[in-house]
Design a protein around this motif. Sequence first.
Motif, PDB file in Angstrom:
ATOM      1  N   THR A 196       0.523  12.443  -1.163  1.00 15.25           N
ATOM      2  CA  THR A 196      -0.340  11.891  -0.070  1.00 15.25           C
ATOM      3  C   THR A 196       0.774  11.894   1.315  1.00 15.25           C
ATOM      4  O   THR A 196       0.069  12.230   2.273  1.00 15.25           O
ATOM      5  CB  THR A 196      -0.973  10.621  -0.370  1.00 15.25           C
ATOM      6  OG1 THR A 196      -1.552  10.895  -1.568  1.00 15.25           O
ATOM      7  CG2 THR A 196      -1.852  10.363   0.745  1.00 15.25           C
TER       8      THR A 196
ATOM      9  N   ARG B 182       4.173   1.515  -0.789  1.00 15.14           N
ATOM     10  CA  ARG B 182       4.871   1.876  -2.162  1.00 15.14           C
ATOM     11  C   ARG B 182       4.114   2.179  -3.118  1.00 15.14           C
ATOM     12  O   ARG B 182       4.507   2.982  -3.892  1.00 15.14           O
ATOM     13  CB  ARG B 182       5.529   0.329  -2.299  1.00 15.14           C
ATOM     14  CG  ARG B 182       6.762   0.107  -1.084  1.00 15.14           C
ATOM     15  CD  ARG B 182       7.417  -1.371  -1.612  1.00 15.14           C
ATOM     16  NE  ARG B 182       8.539  -1.681  -0.684  1.00 15.14           N
ATOM     17  CZ  ARG B 182       8.941  -2.800  -0.503  1.00 15.14           C
ATOM     18  NH1 ARG B 182       8.399  -3.907  -1.264  1.00 15.14           N
ATOM     19  NH2 ARG B 182       9.897  -2.993   0.491  1.00 15.14           N
ATOM     20  N   MET B 183       2.901   1.904  -3.283  1.00 18.98           N
ATOM     21  CA  MET B 183       1.959   2.103  -4.273  1.00 18.98           C
ATOM     22  C   MET B 183       1.577   3.508  -4.140  1.00 18.98           C
ATOM     23  O   MET B 183       1.604   4.245  -5.192  1.00 18.98           O
ATOM     24  CB  MET B 183       0.474   1.293  -4.199  1.00 18.98           C
ATOM     25  CG  MET B 183      -0.125   1.505  -5.455  1.00 18.98           C
ATOM     26  SD  MET B 183      -1.470   3.080  -4.883  1.00 18.98           S
ATOM     27  CE  MET B 183      -2.674   2.104  -3.966  1.00 18.98           C
ATOM     28  N   LEU B 184       1.262   3.985  -3.013  1.00 19.73           N
ATOM     29  CA  LEU B 184       1.117   5.622  -2.834  1.00 19.73           C
ATOM     30  C   LEU B 184       2.268   6.415  -3.291  1.00 19.73           C
ATOM     31  O   LEU B 184       2.040   7.435  -3.666  1.00 19.73           O
ATOM     32  CB  LEU B 184       0.469   5.741  -1.254  1.00 19.73           C
ATOM     33  CG  LEU B 184      -0.690   5.102  -0.974  1.00 19.73           C
ATOM     34  CD1 LEU B 184      -0.963   5.156   0.632  1.00 19.73           C
ATOM     35  CD2 LEU B 184      -1.990   5.695  -1.865  1.00 19.73           C
TER      36      LEU B 184
ATOM     37  N   THR C  94      -6.749   3.715  -2.874  1.00 23.28           N
ATOM     38  CA  THR C  94      -6.610   4.979  -3.606  1.00 23.28           C
ATOM     39  C   THR C  94      -7.619   6.083  -3.074  1.00 23.28           C
ATOM     40  O   THR C  94      -7.377   7.378  -2.885  1.00 23.28           O
ATOM     41  CB  THR C  94      -6.612   4.841  -4.956  1.00 23.28           C
ATOM     42  OG1 THR C  94      -5.624   3.817  -5.369  1.00 23.28           O
ATOM     43  CG2 THR C  94      -6.298   6.202  -5.731  1.00 23.28           C
TER      44      THR C  94
ATOM     45  N   ASP D  64       4.444   5.762  -5.234  1.00 22.73           N
ATOM     46  CA  ASP D  64       4.753   5.556  -6.567  1.00 22.73           C
ATOM     47  C   ASP D  64       3.707   6.315  -7.411  1.00 22.73           C
ATOM     48  O   ASP D  64       4.126   7.335  -8.322  1.00 22.73           O
ATOM     49  CB  ASP D  64       4.662   4.211  -7.302  1.00 22.73           C
ATOM     50  CG  ASP D  64       6.139   3.304  -6.417  1.00 22.73           C
ATOM     51  OD1 ASP D  64       7.000   4.151  -6.403  1.00 22.73           O
ATOM     52  OD2 ASP D  64       6.022   2.107  -6.689  1.00 22.73           O
ATOM     53  N   ARG D  65       2.319   6.362  -7.147  1.00 21.40           N
ATOM     54  CA  ARG D  65       1.423   6.944  -7.764  1.00 21.40           C
ATOM     55  C   ARG D  65       0.753   8.100  -7.294  1.00 21.40           C
ATOM     56  O   ARG D  65       0.322   9.257  -7.881  1.00 21.40           O
ATOM     57  CB  ARG D  65       0.167   5.948  -7.860  1.00 21.40           C
ATOM     58  CG  ARG D  65       0.676   4.552  -8.509  1.00 21.40           C
ATOM     59  CD  ARG D  65      -0.781   3.679  -8.493  1.00 21.40           C
ATOM     60  NE  ARG D  65      -0.384   2.240  -9.175  1.00 21.40           N
ATOM     61  CZ  ARG D  65      -1.299   1.616  -9.058  1.00 21.40           C
ATOM     62  NH1 ARG D  65      -2.578   1.591  -8.973  1.00 21.40           N
ATOM     63  NH2 ARG D  65      -0.843   0.132  -9.643  1.00 21.40           N
ATOM     64  N   MET D  66       1.091   8.460  -6.100  1.00 21.94           N
ATOM     65  CA  MET D  66       0.048   9.587  -5.309  1.00 21.94           C
ATOM     66  C   MET D  66       1.486  10.017  -4.309  1.00 21.94           C
ATOM     67  O   MET D  66       1.013  10.210  -2.988  1.00 21.94           O
ATOM     68  CB  MET D  66      -0.987   9.357  -4.550  1.00 21.94           C
ATOM     69  CG  MET D  66      -1.873   8.746  -5.529  1.00 21.94           C
ATOM     70  SD  MET D  66      -3.389   8.143  -4.565  1.00 21.94           S
ATOM     71  CE  MET D  66      -4.005   9.517  -3.718  1.00 21.94           C
TER      72      MET D  66
ATOM     73  N   GLU E 266     -11.728  10.184 -11.196  1.00 25.92           N
ATOM     74  CA  GLU E 266     -11.398  11.479 -10.707  1.00 25.92           C
ATOM     75  C   GLU E 266     -12.184  12.157  -9.690  1.00 25.92           C
ATOM     76  O   GLU E 266     -13.221  12.110  -9.608  1.00 25.92           O
ATOM     77  CB  GLU E 266     -11.190  12.582 -12.076  1.00 25.92           C
ATOM     78  CG  GLU E 266     -10.337  12.093 -13.227  1.00 25.92           C
ATOM     79  CD  GLU E 266      -8.820  12.084 -12.669  1.00 25.92           C
ATOM     80  OE1 GLU E 266      -8.647  12.915 -11.807  1.00 25.92           O
ATOM     81  OE2 GLU E 266      -8.065  11.071 -13.122  1.00 25.92           O
TER      82      GLU E 266
ATOM     83  N   HIS F 215      -7.032   9.910  -1.484  1.00 23.01           N
ATOM     84  CA  HIS F 215      -7.333  10.974  -2.032  1.00 23.01           C
ATOM     85  C   HIS F 215      -8.178  11.892  -0.929  1.00 23.01           C
ATOM     86  O   HIS F 215      -7.806  13.064  -0.641  1.00 23.01           O
ATOM     87  CB  HIS F 215      -8.270  10.975  -3.098  1.00 23.01           C
ATOM     88  CG  HIS F 215      -7.451  10.705  -4.557  1.00 23.01           C
ATOM     89  ND1 HIS F 215      -6.631  11.656  -5.015  1.00 23.01           N
ATOM     90  CD2 HIS F 215      -7.666   9.634  -5.428  1.00 23.01           C
ATOM     91  CE1 HIS F 215      -6.309  11.116  -6.194  1.00 23.01           C
ATOM     92  NE2 HIS F 215      -6.631   9.992  -6.386  1.00 23.01           N
TER      93      HIS F 215
ATOM     94  N   ASN G 197       0.850  -1.195   0.063  1.00 19.82           N
ATOM     95  CA  ASN G 197      -0.138  -0.064  -0.024  1.00 19.82           C
ATOM     96  C   ASN G 197       0.796   1.236   0.091  1.00 19.82           C
ATOM     97  O   ASN G 197       0.768   2.292  -0.865  1.00 19.82           O
ATOM     98  CB  ASN G 197      -0.840   0.213   1.190  1.00 19.82           C
ATOM     99  CG  ASN G 197      -2.211  -0.816   1.054  1.00 19.82           C
ATOM    100  OD1 ASN G 197      -2.469  -1.269   2.301  1.00 19.82           O
ATOM    101  ND2 ASN G 197      -2.461  -1.330   0.143  1.00 19.82           N
TER     102      ASN G 197
END
Length: 234
Positions: free
Chosen positions: A34, A25-27, A72, A29-31, A185, A76, A23
């Motif tokens: 945050t 690592r994904m955040l 995700t 990379d992508r966000m 979005e 956000h 979780n």
Amino acid sequence: MPEISARFDVKEMAHATGLTVNNIRMLMDRMPGTLTTEQVLPGRGVARTFPIMSMKRAALIRAVMKNGVGVTQAAHLVDAFSGWFEMNYKGLPANMDAYVGRSERQKVYDLGYGKSFDGGNDWEFYAYMGLNLTIPHEAKTGDMIMEVIDQTYVFMTLIRPRVKLIGGPKMEAVFRVEGWERGGEITITDASECEDELEHWQTVRENFTTKILVNVSLAIRDAFEQIRRTRVAD
């Protein structure tokens, strides 16, 4: 008070908050915004560590996820909520004031902890770790509550003592979130831009179909406790 590290690697933050390493690592990379800000450098690989601000945000993300929200979506929402709060205060509150008296707080400061901003109100963590506190899992007066009404209207309230409440929806409304479908979005509109709509927000709040309710302060204290237990065991 012993030396206390207020930095957390990925594994420690995952264990403390309940997120998985994947979780986080994904955040990142992508966000990345945050869990990192202008004051929080992202770092790389095993050298990547996070300050208290990031750990508090991660704890809130996991708490939102417990309502059946995807990581995700939760990220956000937490990014918007935390950013709004951190502009006005020193960081998401663990409400340690409910446990730490004035003399204990002064002891934390006298020993050199929590005197700088450093991306968050760090003194709460130092107090938790250094004052040998025993804090149960329980809500306390002063805890911050985040409400998401009908997946649209976001409010911030506090657990108050049994006294007459002062203020209305303008004091508690935070923002409107739209497009919160999984993978969609998301548009955030601050309550300050919706002055003429706030009475309607309150009406929806009082007649909600769905509500996500999170005790932000308790989620953070739970993360503090996980860190304390792990470090004591080590």
